[in-house]
Design an enzyme around this catalytic site. Sequence first.
Site, PDB file in Angstrom:
ATOM      1  N   ASP A   1      -2.317   3.313  -4.210  1.00 53.12           N
ATOM      2  CA  ASP A   1      -3.571   3.221  -3.491  1.00 53.12           C
ATOM      3  C   ASP A   1      -4.473   2.174  -4.140  1.00 53.12           C
ATOM      4  OD1 ASP A   1      -2.816   5.226  -1.691  1.00 53.12           O
ATOM      5  OD2 ASP A   1      -3.455   6.800  -3.098  1.00 53.12           O
TER       6      ASP A   1
ATOM      7  N   HIS B   1       0.818  -1.214   0.000  1.00 55.00           N
ATOM      8  CA  HIS B   1       0.000   0.000   0.000  1.00 55.00           C
ATOM      9  C   HIS B   1       0.852   1.265   0.000  1.00 55.00           C
ATOM     10  CE1 HIS B   1      -3.893   1.726  -0.037  1.00 55.00           C
ATOM     11  NE2 HIS B   1      -4.501   0.752   0.632  1.00 55.00           N
TER      12      HIS B   1
END
Length: 469
Positions: free
Chosen positions: A444, A440
């Site tokens: 995104d 992450h």
Amino acid sequence: MAQVLEFKLPDLGEGLTEAEIVRWLVEVGDVVAIDQPVVEVETAKAMVEVPCPYGGVVTARFGEEGAELPVGAPLLTVAVGAAEGSSGSAPSPSPSSSSGSGTESSGGSGNVLVGYGTGAPAARRRRIRPDRLDRAVAEAPVSVAPVVAAPVAEVLVAEAPVHEGPVPVVSPLVRRLARQHDIDLRRLAGSGPDGLILRADVDRAIRTVEETAAAAQVQAPVAAVVAAPNGVAAASDAERIPLRGVRGAVADKLSRSRTEIPDATCWVDADATELMAVRAAMNAATGPSAGPKVSVLALLARICTAALARFPELNATVDTAAREIVRLPGVHLGFAAQTERGLVVPVVRDAHTRNAESIGAEIARLTELARTGKLSPAQLTGGTFTLNNYGVFGVDGSTPIINHPEAAMLGVGRIMPKPWVHQGELAVRQVVQLSLTFDHRVCDGGTAGGFLRYVADCVEQPAVLLRTL
């Protein structure tokens, strides 16, 4: 005059610092040629044969099969020069130095990379008569201690006399090993010449201490049954399996991945009916233009390279020290392969420059090397993205653990008939679940979702892929 040269475990590269002895290929007394493989070892990444840079007579071996040795530890000693002449074999080059290093003597090949010899043919194994071997070793210069194999006396740590003054030890590595395990060298009875303490002596002392401690634990009342944290009773004689070799390396990498990478997973079901039909048509083609059979994994790999071209954020790694995302220029595609030695991830180099047929051929080649345990460390490192087809185990889905230090992994479940709404009607279609685990930090959810949706679209409508070909 013979010289006894010590050959040490060479630097295996790729950050490897130790190896396990799997099988000795020579015995004490055998005549070896330059670059002849003398031992088969298993590292955390591959099983390889180690060639000896000296030609001569093997006078000693260090370590039993199953023992782990650090890089730089002695593997064996070789009598070079007169020992071969006395047996009537072809003379080997005379070393200009009596150093025990495999790279400092001109009598050896100078090769230090495992599995890369000069191509000299391996000599037929011969055994030197014990009287000639003893005479050759006795006449050797003392620049390297002429340690010959001999029955090793039992090491009685508690009862051995305490040495006064300096303790004779065969090498600093052995001294360090003893220090790491709190073994008092002054209490060891060395089995080498003039009481010289060998690695075998220290290893035996370590085993003695461990066995004594284990026996004491078994005799203790509390050792009969130990309550586990979850309340389940665990027997004290439970089997313990060392995490070493390939399994140890995988454990370290997975633990590091879960510790360092904030991963997230998204998944989608896709109708793979058209993809399977396209594959069948490819493999049914005949004539001069027909190539080798194309696997489903090869098609999925080609889809991945096309998706990474559209979403390069996922072909990256994170430099935690510099706090930077490093986007990589080329795709080196890893694929998970289950072998008898454990899970390995061979890497298809420059996958972004290959078509499905080329990728499939390389996957087949690397899979065969993995099956036989012949993958080199270089073929198991340097990946930038991994494809994991766990559907071969008969499961639909999973949450893959990222292959550190990569940024993402695509998991593929089994392709099987399922009810599916197709063109507004319920039909039986070939359905597959696709899972993407991603770092992450590099992107995104929108980027990860876009990547996975593109892969699913190519699976459902292979014609989509033609736009990037």
